[in-house]
Scaffold this active site. Structure first.
Site, PDB file in Angstrom:
ATOM      1  N   LYS C  76     129.376  29.053  59.978  1.00  0.00           N
ATOM      2  CA  LYS C  76     130.397  30.089  59.942  1.00  0.00           C
ATOM      3  C   LYS C  76     130.557  30.549  58.493  1.00  0.00           C
ATOM      4  O   LYS C  76     130.595  29.706  57.590  1.00  0.00           O
ATOM      5  CB  LYS C  76     131.717  29.515  60.484  1.00  0.00           C
ATOM      6  CG  LYS C  76     132.856  30.530  60.601  1.00  0.00           C
ATOM      7  CD  LYS C  76     134.094  29.906  61.252  1.00  0.00           C
ATOM      8  CE  LYS C  76     135.224  30.903  61.440  1.00  0.00           C
ATOM      9  NZ  LYS C  76     136.405  30.308  62.092  1.00  0.00           N
ATOM     10  N   SER C 151     138.239  32.811  66.028  1.00  0.00           N
ATOM     11  CA  SER C 151     137.540  33.563  65.008  1.00  0.00           C
ATOM     12  C   SER C 151     136.079  33.166  64.826  1.00  0.00           C
ATOM     13  O   SER C 151     135.321  33.921  64.234  1.00  0.00           O
ATOM     14  CB  SER C 151     138.255  33.387  63.666  1.00  0.00           C
ATOM     15  OG  SER C 151     138.193  32.024  63.244  1.00  0.00           O
ATOM     16  N   SER C 175     140.224  28.559  67.080  1.00  0.00           N
ATOM     17  CA  SER C 175     139.060  29.351  66.673  1.00  0.00           C
ATOM     18  C   SER C 175     137.695  28.723  66.929  1.00  0.00           C
ATOM     19  O   SER C 175     136.677  29.395  66.803  1.00  0.00           O
ATOM     20  CB  SER C 175     139.168  29.719  65.194  1.00  0.00           C
ATOM     21  OG  SER C 175     140.081  30.779  65.030  1.00  0.00           O
TER      22      SER C 175
END
Lengths: 95, 477, 482
Positions: C76, C151, C175
């Site tokens: 990420k 996210s 997330s």
């Protein structure tokens, strides 16, 4: 809780965010709706409840007083927007 | 109207740790800009603080030194504001739960009386970087080497009633922090900085007047001047029918005036909240006891001991104990000379005078305590007179050698050979028949004239006691 | 080859079925074919990946391989990776070449894992759909008109679409788990403090938690074995021994006590998801578990509590983005105030600015007690509710989300509607508990999931249950046709 424009302007000033004239009314509305959501909290009685800032109620672990860092100025300043003679540059600050 | 001045001081003391309060960067003063600024100090994305145990230890030591409450649980908070020398956009400090709570210190005033000044609290926080306002292409330069240096902010109660008291209190705090070794106390390098909250009120009134805060005063002298000039400004404004605005002001030493700080003109809302990247600090009795066990003798205790052990006057003991460096030097001189009275006179007289003349700190004294002790021995064994010793000391201070080397090289050894002294006296008597006649007819005061002539002839090296004795008998002739 | 799990690929490398370079090339090829469409990656690090793969093959040849050596994974783009742009999905950090490595990526790197690239996310991890990224939305590979969740939507899509064997994610309010549910993969949010936050760009510091996003619970255990553990650089990292997370995977579930919190099965729950979750419950009962209803009465209040605490912390965490030392700086600032205000207004997107303003307000004088302090008090009550629950049951099982993935743009203009979708995931972050999200069915062709919430540091147990469930079912093996 609904906010008025001057409150939003004050908060934007504290947060150093420029809110454009076009975006102002929408910002006021969306912040107000979020605070409406947040206001559900006001219904709850929390008298005498200790706020929880760390989920594990853990306490600090301390570091020994050793110098572990060396000079990395060139590397760190290679990504700076503006630097000269080892200094970061900003528009003139007046005291 | 008679006005009463009310002053509270916020003293920022840089703690003399090797590394910063929340990072492993060096705290060494004077490095090239930004060479001691790590990922944490630069507030790089994802960088996190870790608390330095030595900063905690030093803060606890201060608390114990002023007999204050020690926070067994203390909490770091974020104080939010934007400024280029504050890279995170917040300062990590302690708000509601500081490491040191209520304490007090005694100060001695010029008239010899003592006052107790309350210390509200002392909390740990990080220092900011520096903004350099010299022109860099019309910009301000930011150096973050200082960012993250540990600070202990010591906040007094509004107990001070004059600029002189404020200076006495500041000196006392300076003495304590340097005594217990938590700071080098170097005001020129910013190791100890002072903000003064000043207000006035009509004598007898209990409520406080509106206060102003004078920021960053960096010498004892300026503290006194800045407060006095600000107090006078308050009086002038109020007596002219005006009102004081609560604000932050800067002291301009060149103009000897204070002025409002433009950059702080709108009220800030610091939005304090507990720093989530750091956990509450908890310490136990054993930790506090360990710090206590390592505390050195404090100034007040030392003064009492100097009076008892060395039979010093209150004044002498207070002067000598004022700084740990002077106290240590004095005791080392006593150690060698075995004469506390002479050691005290020399430390407070010639040594202090020479240091003052060359603007040097005692730690930088070119004459070591042991060397001064040896010089005093030479006075005691009549090798030199007290007066000649001063000449020797000046030469030692200039780095010309040890006491014995200088005495030898310059031929300053005292003349105690009675034959040689007699010869000199005979010459003086022969050369001044008029004065001899006057003396013998009752002008006793002329004795000093003869002593002076003999000492002059001996270049000061004749043993004064012998000169007195022989001269007296010869003049009676 | 690319449909294999991390564990299977590890075995394949060990057997010599293929090399890490071959495997890495295959992934890079697939990324080239599909990333333009899915937008899972912000940055693909081809050269680094191939160099790391070659080194991994050498290590293996020299007999120095460990289970992760040579396995291609994605990070990420919230984890700092030295020398590689770390954007956090923001224009603010579009030019930010991280000068250092996060602990999570460093640990994976030293274990021999290969970095394929940096995945897309909601800007500064603030969002539930990966639509607020400066680099445009990531698409759900099951239906490109829907969001992948957020996210960590880029990581979820990368794993689901087999553009990476596994990925790292972060979970502040769901997330990791919510995008795992939306894309049919497995995601673990560990106990707060179990995985270091050093180098993980902060959103809500007291809530942020890094964790693995994988095809299976077994893969999550493999990754957690490497990333979990004490880090002296993170004061909130817990200094306590780390389990071998694979050790308990095969324990039978007989006697397991599962609690179903009734508040998670109320009116707001999509019926298809309810059915899928209840089917999974039956499956676990078949494996020996017993089930009882429990109550977590303050679940609904987790939304206002979270949407005060997270923005409050974020509002000050993001103050460092001031255009001075790194990141975006506006053109020709006339003075310092202008530098700050325009750099931040131009560098941050709308949702980030919204949360900064909300958080600033919640901390401001006169409102702190009513908002931030109140939310932190409520947080303790929520934690206590969980502890009450854990006196009766070993784990809590609940749907991960109230509904399946929504259509792109559907909730973009209504932040509060989007916030309400986080109702089932926020409480665990507020309490700091570990939770494992597992796929358990499909609704209208879109994956849906359940989550297992455990007590502190019980990741091993969650992974054990997840693995046993996945041994008995095949939802985790479903993958979208690209």
């Amino acid at each position: 809780m609904s906010l008025d424009r001057s409150q939003v302007e004050n908060v934007a000033q504290l947060a150093r965010l420029q809110v454009s004239e076009d975006a102002m009314s929408e910002t006021v509305a969306s912040l107000s709706s979020i605070l409406d959501l947040a206001d559900q909290l006001q219904k709850i009685n929390t008298d005498g409840v200790e706020p929880l800032s760390n989920p594990l109620d853990a306490t600090a672990r301390l570091r020994a007083d050793d110098v572990t860092e060396s000079n990395q100025r060139d590397a760190y300043q290679s990504i700076a927007p503006s630097a000269t003679d080892g200094l970061y540059l900003v528009p003139k600050v007046i005291e | 109207m008679e006005w009463e001045t009310v002053i509270g001081l916020e003293i920022h003391v840089q703690l003399s740790t090797r590394s910063k309060i929340f990072s492993g960067s060096s705290t060494q003063y004077g490095a090239e800009p930004n060479t001691q600024a790590s990922l944490v100090d630069l507030a790089m994305p994802g960088a996190l603080p870790v608390f330095n145990e030595n900063a905690l230890r030093k803060a606890v030591a201060f608390g114990l030194a002023i007999d204050a409450h020690i926070g067994k649980r203390s909490v770091f908070d974020r104080k939010n504001y934007f400024y280029p020398d504050s890279p995170k956009g917040y300062q990590i400090t302690q708000m509601d739960e500081p490491i040191v709570g209520l304490g007090e210190v005694d100060i001695v005033l010029d008239d010899g009386s003592t006052r107790t000044i309350g210390v509200t609290r002392a909390h740990l926080e990080e220092d900011a970087g520096k903004s350099l306002h010299e022109d860099f292409e019309g910009m301000t330069g930011i150096d973050l080497n200082r960012a993250g240096t540990p600070l202990l902010e010591i906040v007094s109660e509004p107990d001070l009633r004059s600029a002189k008291e404020a200076v006495a209190y500041l000196k006392k705090i300076h003495s304590i922090v340097t005594y217990i070794g938590i700071s080098d106390g170097n005001m020129a390098e910013g190791s100890l900085r002072c903000d003064a909250n000043v207000s006035i009120r009509p004598k007898g009134q209990t409520e406080f007047g509106t206060r102003t805060e004078i920021k960053n005063i960096n010498s004892f002298k300026f503290v006194e001047k800045a407060i006095n000039v600000e107090v006078q400004r308050h009086i002038d404004v109020i007596e002219d029918g005006g009102t004081i605005t609560q604000e932050t002001r800067l002291y301009d030493a060149d103009k000897n005036e204070t002025r409002s700080m433009r950059s702080k003109e709108f009220a800030n809302d610091y939005r304090y909240f507990p720093e989530p990247d750091l956990l509450p600090v908890e310490i136990d009795d054993a930790y506090i006891q360990d710090v206590r066990d390592h505390l050195p003798e404090l100034p007040d205790a030392k003064i009492e001991r100097f009076k008892a052990d060395y039979s010093l006057s209150d004044y002498d003991a207070t002067v000598l104990a004022a700084s740990r460096a002077m106290a240590d030097y004095f005791e080392a001189v006593v150690d060698v000379s075995k004469d506390a009275k002479l050691a005290a006179n020399w430390c407070m007289g010639e040594l202090a005078g020479q240091l003052n003349r060359y603007e040097q700190e005692i730690s930088d004294s070119p004459v070591s305590a042991a060397d001064l002790g040896l010089l005093i021995q030479r006075i005691q064994d009549n090798t030199v007179s007290n007066k000649i010793a001063k000449t020797v000391f000046e030469a030692m201070f200039r780095g010309e050698g040890s006491a014995d080397e200088i005495i030898e090289a310059q031929g300053l050894k005292q003349v105690s050979d009675s034959g040689a002294i007699e010869a000199m006296i005979d010459e003086v008597i022969a050369a001044n028949p008029g004065q001899v006649a006057d003396y013998r007819s009752g002008k006793d005061k002329l004795f000093g004239f003869f002593v002076g002539q003999v000492m002059k002839a001996s270049k000061g090296q004749a043993n004064p006691a012998q000169v007195n004795d022989i001269l007296k008998s010869k003049l009676q002739g | 080859m690319l449909d294999k799990t991390l564990t299977q690929l590890s075995a394949g490398l060990a057997r010599g079925d293929f090399s890490s370079v071959e495997l890495t090339q295959a992934y890079l090829e697939r990324i080239r074919s599909h990333n333009a469409d899915l937008n899972a990656y912000i940055t693909v690090t081809d050269e680094i990946a191939l160099a790391q793969a070659a080194r991994a093959d050498e290590q293996r040849a020299a007999g120095n391989a460990n289970p992760l050596t040579g396995l291609p994974i994605a990070h990420k783009d919230i984890f700092c990776t030295e020398g590689v742009r770390t954007s956090c999905g923001s224009r603010m950090l579009d030019n930010f070449i991280a000068p250092y490595e996060s602990t999570v990526t460093a640990r994976l790197g030293s274990a021999g894992a290969v970095m394929l690239g940096k995945t897309n996310l909601d800007e500064f991890a603030m969002g539930s759909s990966t639509e607020s990224s400066y680099y445009g939305p990531t698409r759900n590979p099951w239906n490109r008109e829907t969001v992948p969740g957020g996210s960590s939507g880029g990581s979820a899509t990368a794993v689901a679409a087999r553009l990476a064997a596994a990925a790292t994610g972060t979970d502040t309010g769901g997330s990791i788990r919510q995008p795992a549910a939306f894309t049919g993969i497995t995601g673990l949010k560990p106990t707060y403090g179990r995985v270091s936050r050093w180098g993980m760009i902060a959103y809500g510091s007291s809530l942020d938690c890094g964790g693995p996003m994988t095809q299976t619970a077994e893969d999550a255990a493999l990754m957690l074995n490497t990333i979990a553990g004490f880090d002296p650089k993170d004061s909130t990292s817990m200094d306590r021994p780390v389990d071998d997370y694979k050790a308990r995977l095969n324990e039978p579930l007989a006697g397991l006590r599962i609690g179903l919190p009734k508040e998670y099965f109320g009116d707001g729950l999509n019926e298809g998801i309810r059915a899928a979750v209840m089917a999974a419950v039956s499956e676990l009962e078949k494996l020996g578990a017993t089930v009882k209803e429990i109550s977590l009465p303050r679940t609904e209040l987790s939304i206002p509590a979270y949407y005060i605490i997270a923005p409050a912390e974020a509002s000050t965490n993001l103050s460092r983005y001031d255009g001075v030392r790194y990141g975006y700086r506006c053109q020709d600032p006339v003075d310092l105030e202008d530098l700050y205000k325009r750099s931040r207004a131009e560098g941050f997107g709308a949702e980030v600015q919204r949360r900064i303003l909300v958080g600033t307000y919640a901390l401001s004088a006169g409102y702190y007690d009513a908002y931030y302090k109140k939310a932190q008090q409520l947080r303790r009550l929520i934690r206590d509710d969980f502890q009450t629950g854990f006196r009766e049951v070993d784990v809590i099982l609940a749907p991960t989300t109230p509904s399946p993935a929504w259509t792109l743009g559907e909730k973009s203009n209504d932040p509060v509607a989007m916030y309400l979708e986080d109702i089932y995931t926020l409480s665990t972050n507020l309490a700091g508990l570990p939770a494992l999200a597992l796929p358990c069915g499909q609704v209208s062709g879109l994956p849906v999931g359940l989550q297992l919430i455990g007590n502190y540091f019980e990741e091993s147990h969650l992974l054990n249950i997840g693995h046993q469930y996945q041994q008995a079912t095949n939802w985790h093996q479903q993958s979208p046709v690209l």
